[in-house]
Design an enzyme around this catalytic site. Structure first.
Site, short mmCIF file in Angstrom:
data_model
loop_
_atom_site.label_atom_id
_atom_site.label_comp_id
_atom_site.label_asym_id
_atom_site.label_seq_id
_atom_site.Cartn_x
_atom_site.Cartn_y
_atom_site.Cartn_z
N GLU A 1 35.81 40.09 37.38
CA GLU A 1 35.04 38.84 37.28
C GLU A 1 33.55 39.10 37.49
O GLU A 1 32.70 38.48 36.86
CB GLU A 1 35.57 37.83 38.30
CG GLU A 1 36.97 37.33 37.93
CD GLU A 1 37.58 36.42 38.98
OE1 GLU A 1 37.74 36.89 40.13
OE2 GLU A 1 37.88 35.26 38.67
N GLU B 1 45.59 38.93 40.01
CA GLU B 1 45.74 37.92 41.07
C GLU B 1 47.14 37.31 41.09
O GLU B 1 47.65 36.92 42.15
CB GLU B 1 44.69 36.81 40.91
CG GLU B 1 43.29 37.19 41.37
CD GLU B 1 42.48 37.91 40.32
OE1 GLU B 1 43.07 38.38 39.31
OE2 GLU B 1 41.25 38.04 40.50
N GLY C 1 38.46 40.09 41.24
CA GLY C 1 37.05 39.76 41.44
C GLY C 1 36.12 40.85 40.93
O GLY C 1 34.95 40.58 40.60
N ALA D 1 38.45 40.94 45.20
CA ALA D 1 38.01 40.34 46.45
C ALA D 1 38.66 41.11 47.60
O ALA D 1 39.68 41.78 47.41
CB ALA D 1 38.45 38.88 46.49
C1 3H9 Z 1 40.75 38.53 43.93
O1 3H9 Z 1 40.00 39.35 43.49
C2 3H9 Z 1 40.44 37.05 43.95
C3 3H9 Z 1 39.30 36.73 43.01
O2 3H9 Z 1 39.79 36.19 41.83
C4 3H9 Z 1 38.24 35.89 43.65
C5 3H9 Z 1 38.60 34.57 44.14
C6 3H9 Z 1 37.50 33.72 44.65
N1 3H9 Z 1 41.25 44.09 49.48
O3 3H9 Z 1 46.96 50.43 46.84
P1 3H9 Z 1 46.36 51.57 47.60
C7 3H9 Z 1 43.46 48.62 50.40
S1 3H9 Z 1 42.21 38.96 44.63
C8 3H9 Z 1 41.42 44.73 50.63
O4 3H9 Z 1 47.22 52.31 48.53
P2 3H9 Z 1 45.96 53.02 45.15
C9 3H9 Z 1 44.94 48.82 50.59
O5 3H9 Z 1 45.46 47.86 51.47
C10 3H9 Z 1 42.22 40.74 44.51
N2 3H9 Z 1 42.04 45.93 50.73
O6 3H9 Z 1 45.62 52.61 46.64
C11 3H9 Z 1 44.99 50.23 51.13
O7 3H9 Z 1 44.65 50.16 52.50
P3 3H9 Z 1 45.28 51.23 53.52
C12 3H9 Z 1 42.52 41.21 43.15
C13 3H9 Z 1 42.49 46.47 49.61
O8 3H9 Z 1 45.00 54.05 44.78
C14 3H9 Z 1 43.85 50.93 50.39
O9 3H9 Z 1 42.99 49.89 49.92
N3 3H9 Z 1 42.68 42.64 43.17
C15 3H9 Z 1 42.35 45.86 48.37
O10 3H9 Z 1 47.41 53.28 45.02
C16 3H9 Z 1 44.30 51.75 49.23
O11 3H9 Z 1 45.12 50.96 48.38
C17 3H9 Z 1 43.87 43.23 43.39
O12 3H9 Z 1 44.88 42.57 43.53
C18 3H9 Z 1 41.68 44.61 48.32
N4 3H9 Z 1 41.49 43.94 47.17
O13 3H9 Z 1 45.68 51.70 44.29
C19 3H9 Z 1 43.89 44.73 43.45
N5 3H9 Z 1 42.91 46.63 47.41
O14 3H9 Z 1 44.86 52.58 53.04
C20 3H9 Z 1 44.69 45.18 44.64
C21 3H9 Z 1 43.37 47.72 48.05
O15 3H9 Z 1 44.75 50.81 54.83
N6 3H9 Z 1 44.67 46.62 44.80
N7 3H9 Z 1 43.13 47.63 49.37
O16 3H9 Z 1 46.77 51.03 53.40
C22 3H9 Z 1 45.40 47.46 44.03
O17 3H9 Z 1 46.07 47.07 43.09
C23 3H9 Z 1 45.38 48.91 44.41
O18 3H9 Z 1 44.97 49.01 45.74
C24 3H9 Z 1 44.42 49.80 43.55
C25 3H9 Z 1 44.39 51.22 44.16
C26 3H9 Z 1 44.98 49.87 42.12
C27 3H9 Z 1 43.03 49.25 43.53
#
Ligand code: 3H9
Length: 689
Positions: A108, A128, A105, A66
């Site tokens: 999901e 999450e 998400g 999400a």
């Molecule tokens: C969810 O899904 C809830 C559901 O169950 C539904 C409920 C109803 N959203 O980490 P990076 C941005 S909760 C918005 O440096 P990497 C991040 O801030 C979500 N922004 O890259 C950064 O911005 P900036 C569950 C996001 O290659 C840029 O992307 N999912 C999101 O080292 C690059 O990120 C997670 O918890 C997001 N979801 O790693 C996954 N994700 O460049 C969270 C990232 O401006 N994300 N950004 O600083 C991660 O674990 C890592 O970002 C990922 C990439 C592994 C994907």
């Protein structure tokens, strides 16, 4: 190709509709993505010339979850659950084509497709829990139906992703594709259309049987993660959801999941953990370094000092394949250091985390030496000797004469004046602080200390290197103790005072432990060693710590310090310490009294917040959230409380000021004077931002 929204395109390849998502950087499920998927599926279902659908993502990854930035906004666009229902109930098979990371998400969404195919290096997870949440779009109900409750519980409570091969073996995906992901997914969709089957994950039940037959399963899970997840709400909530998947019909389970998700989302832990997610990413950004600033390639690193810090620093480098020259002053010290490194790797291999060949390879990348001249070809030299300004200046002056042009000269000092160290060279712009935290091969934090003259190229290179060695770097300025230790000094000062005034070390430590720290102030001192900066010859016995050292109680390493320790290093309170505090209190004319836990917590934490505010005011830290990153990754501040500055925001800065004033009035000490920044923000009704 037609655009459904600016984030989703629709095209048809011989009866296969392809929905292409493009929402950089990580294809998060922003409003435009949700809307595009829903409209795309509806269009494909209405199109008689389409028999199947492929969901595909452009860029570096499949949907990574999400859009977290939308959590704090009013909901807009199609509800995620409605989008998923449209997919799951579709009368034509949908295939998720997965590369990169299918997370939260994103996974999901894939679970609501009829099939999932992926490239070999794709990863799958429900992280999450790291945001203080649980997968709130059916993930906790669908995942166990595909992979079993055991694997699902492990995934949702740890947040750790699994590999494609593991996902295939567990039944999470249907195929690993070897060629072009899109072409193979389209071919798969054609096969699926021919089969006339529409397998829905929600209809599966077989994999839940094992957990149903083991009434102790969830008790065992709870016990196994209790220590690691102490204080966190989300792991327990995730377990309850998997319990619901096992014990309730699917739709009831969904309702349980939705209810628990809402509870978590409304609570302070989720807010703190989501704040911290962005804080960590923000820390890597340095506003005054232009994008085009070049970086120095780091191909070989020199480390001076093979003690605990030097050895740990060397391990960080060789772990990512950077060869190290490790210099000591005697063969004995060098051998000891190299042996410790080898033992560490052998322990890791014994736990199955690396192979025996890895042990040999990594040890082979460290070249021991007794001659500083062997550092002449290093691109970065990190000095990690004990904290003594004269020694450090001498080393830097020597390095100035032998390091190649363009080499970065770094000190691992934890408190000393980096500018003074840099001034011992003719090239202060090449000097920087790299403050690793002990044990350096484990702790995630790296304080990168910017001297007055440190060049932006050197800073940029070190911030990048931190990423490469998997550290979280925070850029800080020069002052005694930088950000982390400077704030810690305030806490230590109060802990010591409290023990003089009547609290026992174990009471002080318990208050910190109950707040969420892994250990208290006195246990931490014992771990670090009470003899740091102490010598038998010069000891004046002026403090309780000095007297403990005089008794040979140097902390954990000698089996006794503020506490007594058994072979397993379990601390036990000792009358020796209390008697010493009583003796010192009597000498100072302090009347000892019972001190309430609430006062202890206030007196330990408020000075940390106040010092953090001074650090911000002096621009030693770039932003309040950087201080929080230092505290969570370097000092064990519980992430579910965000860090000291976030915690202060949750209390309210006016409350912080009021309490500081109260202690100031009680004690008459200038120590409690609120910083100007704190006063200013509190008066404006603002928080640290
Ligand atoms: C969810 O899904 C809830 C559901 O169950 C539904 C409920 C109803 N959203 O980490 P990076 C941005 S909760 C918005 O440096 P990497 C991040 O801030 C979500 N922004 O890259 C950064 O911005 P900036 C569950 C996001 O290659 C840029 O992307 N999912 C999101 O080292 C690059 O990120 C997670 O918890 C997001 N979801 O790693 C996954 N994700 O460049 C969270 C990232 O401006 N994300 N950004 O600083 C991660 O674990 C890592 O970002 C990922 C990439 C592994 C994907």
């Amino acid at each position: 190709m037609a655009a459904l929204t600016i984030m989703v395109d629709y095209s048809v390849d011989s009866q296969v509709a392809i929905l292409t998502l493009d929402n950089p950087p990580v294809n998060a499920l922003s409003q435009g993505v949700r809307q595009g998927i829903k409209e795309g599926v509806e269009q494909a279902l209405a199109d008689d010339d389409v028999h199947s659908i492929v969901l595909y993502c452009k860029g570096r990854t499949f949907i990574a979850g999400a859009d977290i930035t939308e959590f704090s906004q009013a909901p807009k666009g199609p509800d995620f659950h409605a989008v998923l229902k449209t997919m799951e109930d579709a009368s034509k098979p949908i295939v998720a084509a997965i590369h990169g990371t299918a997370l939260g998400g994103g996974l999901e969404t894939a679970l609501c497709c009829h099939y999932r195919v992926a490239v070999a290096d794709a990863k799958f997870g429900l992280p999450e829990v790291n945001l203080g949440l649980l997968p709130g779009a059916g993930g906790t109900q669908r995942l166990p139906r595909l992979v079993g409750a055991e694997k699902a519980t492990e995934m949702v409570t740890s947040g750790n992703p699994i590999s494609a091969i593991e996902a295939l073996q567990a039944g999470l995906i249907d195929r690993i594709v070897q060629g072009s992901l899109l072409a193979d997914a389209v071919a798969f969709a054609r096969e699926a259309a021919l089969s006339n089957e529409l397998p829905r994950v929600r209809d599966r039940d077989d994999k839940l049987q094992t957990a149903r037959e083991n009434p102790d399963f969830f008790t065992q899970v709870r016990q196994s993660i209790a220590r690691k997840t102490r204080g966190f709400l989300a792991p327990e909530y995730n377990i309850r959801c998997i319990e619901a998947a096992v014990n309730q019909p699917f739709d009831e389970g969904l309702k349980t999941e939705a209810k628990l998700f809402r509870e978590l989302m409304a609570g302070p832990q989720a807010a703190a953990q989501q704040y911290f997610f962005f804080a960590e990413r923000q820390a890597g950004k340095v506003p005054d370094i232009p994008k085009e600033t070049p970086e120095i390639p780091i191909a070989r690193v020199g480390v001076i000092g093979a003690g605990t810090m030097g050895g740990g620093i060397a391990m960080n480098m060789v772990n990512v394949g950077i060869p190290v020259t490790l210099v000591e002053t005697s063969q004995e010290a060098l051998d000891r250091g190299l042996n410790v490194v080898r033992k560490n790797y052998e322990n890791t291999a014994r736990k199955g985390r690396i192979s025996d060949a890895d042990v040999e390879h990594r040890c082979g990348l460290i070249n021991g030496s007794l001659d500083l001249n062997d550092l002449a070809d290093c691109d970065l030299i990190i000095e990690a000797v004990f904290e003594n300004m004269a020694v450090k200046k001498e080393i830097f002056s020597t390095l100035d004469g032998l390091a190649k042009d363009g080499a970065i000269l770094a000190s691992n000092t934890s408190a000393l004046d980096l500018n003074e160290i840099a001034a011992a060279t003719q090239r202060p712009e090449w000097v920087i602080g790299l403050h690793f935290f002990s044990p350096a091969n484990v702790m995630k934090l790296l304080e990168v200390v910017r001297g007055e003259k440190t060049s932006v190229t050197v800073i940029k290179t070190c911030m990048s290197l931190a990423k490469r060695i998997r550290k979280v770097a925070v850029l800080v300025g020069v002052c005694h103790g930088f950000v982390g230790n400077r704030i810690l000094f305030q806490r230590q000062y109060q802990a010591d005072k409290l023990a003089h005034e009547g609290a026992t070390p174990q009471q002080v430590d318990k208050v910190l432990f109950d707040f969420g720290f892994p250990m208290g102030a006195f246990q931490m001192s014992d771990l670090a060693g009470l003899d740091i900066g102490w010598s038998k010859a010069k000891s004046t016995g002026a403090t309780v710590k000095d007297r403990l050292c005089e008794l040979g109680r140097f902390g954990q390493k000698s089996g006794a310090g503020f506490y007594d320790y058994d072979e397993k290093r379990t601390p036990a309170p000792t009358p020796v310490t209390v008697e010493l505090f009583e003796e010192f209190a009597a000498k100072a004319g302090i009347t000892r009294r019972e001190i309430a836990d609430e006062e202890i917590l206030d007196r330990l934490l408020l000075p940390m917040i106040n010092e953090g505010a001074k650090i911000l005011q002096e621009r030693i830290a770039l932003r309040a959230s950087d201080i929080d990153v230092v505290y969570v990754y370097g000092y064990g501040w519980p992430v579910y409380r965000g860090g000291p500055m976030h915690y202060a925001n949750t209390i309210g800065l006016d409350q912080v000021v009021e309490k500081l004033r109260r202690y100031q009035a009680q004690t008459g000490e200038a120590f409690w004077e609120p910083s100007l920044l704190l006063l200013d923000l509190a008066e404006k009704g603002q928080g640290f931002s």
